[in-house]
Design an enzyme around this catalytic site. Structure first.
Site, mmCIF file in Angstrom:
data_model
loop_
_atom_site.group_PDB
_atom_site.id
_atom_site.type_symbol
_atom_site.label_atom_id
_atom_site.label_comp_id
_atom_site.label_asym_id
_atom_site.label_seq_id
_atom_site.Cartn_x
_atom_site.Cartn_y
_atom_site.Cartn_z
ATOM 1 N N LYS A 1 0.811 -1.190 0.000
ATOM 2 C CA LYS A 1 0.000 0.000 0.000
ATOM 3 C C LYS A 1 0.857 1.257 0.000
ATOM 4 C CE LYS A 1 -3.600 -2.061 2.897
ATOM 5 N NZ LYS A 1 -4.246 -1.989 4.211
ATOM 6 N N GLY A 2 2.070 1.124 0.470
ATOM 7 C CA GLY A 2 2.918 2.283 0.735
ATOM 8 C C GLY A 2 3.193 3.193 -0.440
ATOM 9 N N LYS B 1 17.116 3.238 2.880
ATOM 10 C CA LYS B 1 17.915 3.163 4.104
ATOM 11 C C LYS B 1 19.151 2.316 3.814
ATOM 12 C CE LYS B 1 14.005 3.117 7.316
ATOM 13 N NZ LYS B 1 13.369 2.295 8.377
ATOM 14 N N ASP C 1 14.159 -0.874 2.455
ATOM 15 C CA ASP C 1 14.749 -1.129 3.760
ATOM 16 C C ASP C 1 15.801 -2.228 3.614
ATOM 17 O OD1 ASP C 1 15.051 -1.325 6.598
ATOM 18 O OD2 ASP C 1 12.972 -0.718 6.842
ATOM 19 N N PHE D 1 12.704 4.185 11.962
ATOM 20 C CA PHE D 1 11.351 3.851 11.525
ATOM 21 C C PHE D 1 10.613 5.146 11.221
ATOM 22 C CE2 PHE D 1 6.891 2.764 11.971
ATOM 23 C CZ PHE D 1 6.825 1.643 11.164
ATOM 24 N N VAL D 2 10.159 5.282 9.975
ATOM 25 C CA VAL D 2 9.508 6.522 9.555
ATOM 26 C C VAL D 2 8.083 6.258 9.093
ATOM 27 C CG1 VAL D 2 11.634 7.742 8.952
ATOM 28 C CG2 VAL D 2 10.504 6.320 7.230
ATOM 29 N N ASP E 1 3.376 3.684 7.031
ATOM 30 C CA ASP E 1 2.445 3.618 8.158
ATOM 31 C C ASP E 1 3.059 2.990 9.400
ATOM 32 O OD1 ASP E 1 0.855 0.550 8.446
ATOM 33 O OD2 ASP E 1 2.396 0.883 6.932
ATOM 34 N N ARG F 1 -0.350 7.100 7.098
ATOM 35 C CA ARG F 1 -0.058 7.073 5.661
ATOM 36 C C ARG F 1 -0.353 8.416 5.005
ATOM 37 N NH1 ARG F 1 1.059 1.919 3.854
ATOM 38 N NH2 ARG F 1 0.038 0.224 4.959
ATOM 39 N N ASP G 1 7.831 3.208 -2.000
ATOM 40 C CA ASP G 1 7.906 4.261 -1.007
ATOM 41 C C ASP G 1 9.264 4.237 -0.326
ATOM 42 O OD1 ASP G 1 7.349 1.811 0.211
ATOM 43 O OD2 ASP G 1 5.837 2.607 1.573
#
Length: 183
Positions: A47-48, A135, A107, A156-157, A163, A169, A104
């Site tokens: 979804k990001g 990251k 990681d 963690f953002v 989200d 979001r 988005d």
């Protein structure tokens, strides 16, 4: 939702709405140049990537198509194991198409690495990645990312599609959460 509306839930804003908008416009200009006269398909990873995909596609001036995938990686808590399953596959045949995966955030790179291998096996003309955030310190596998908005610290953002417990979001910036929210 802006940072003021989130109140004490945010520890600090990492990227403002203006910074995100400026970088999205710059990425769109690069993509317009690199994909001119190509049959490009933007693939948003749900979804990001919804916010990035919407703003990026509107900022681009070349003809393009869009599709979405949803994937889930198994793991413990917030850690990805790299074992992936497709929850929603593409509706579009990508054979011979220039595919641009829109993310988005990158990681560990485990899920994206799997996704790129999966898409590459479908016979596209090319597969590249555009991510708003990366990251570098969190990377577990090397993933070739052609277009990067910002490299950020291993924090963690939330916001701009990212989200925590399916909230934040719609925050118009990228920020870290205050410890009281997740502890």
């Amino acid at each position: 939702m802006d940072a003021a509306t989130a109140g004490t839930d945010l520890e600090h804003v990492l990227l403002s709405r203006e910074q995100v908008a400026t970088r999205i416009a710059e990425l769109a200009a690069e993509l317009d140049r690199d994909y001119a006269d190509k049959d490009v398909l933007l693939v948003g990873v749900l979804k990001g990537a919804v916010m990035v995909m919407a703003d990026l596609s509107r900022a681009m001036s070349i003809p393009l198509s869009m599709d979405f995938m949803a994937v889930s990686s198994y793991g413990s808590g917030t850690k990805s194991s790299g074992v992936v399953r497709i929850l929603k596959d593409l509706d579009t045949d990508i054979s011979g198409r220039h595919v641009l995966v829109v993310e988005d955030i990158i990681d560990s790179g485990l899920t994206l690495s799997w996704l790129l291998a999966n898409l590459s096996s479908r016979g596209p003309a090319s597969v590249k990645v555009c991510a708003l955030l990366r990251k570098p310190e969190a990377a577990k596998v090397e993933v070739d990312v052609s277009y990067i908005g910002y490299d950020i610290p291993n924090e963690f953002v939330v916001g701009y599609g990212l989200d925590f417990a399916d909230k934040y979001r719609n925050l118009d910036c990228v920020a870290t959460l205050a410890p009281h929210v997740y502890s």
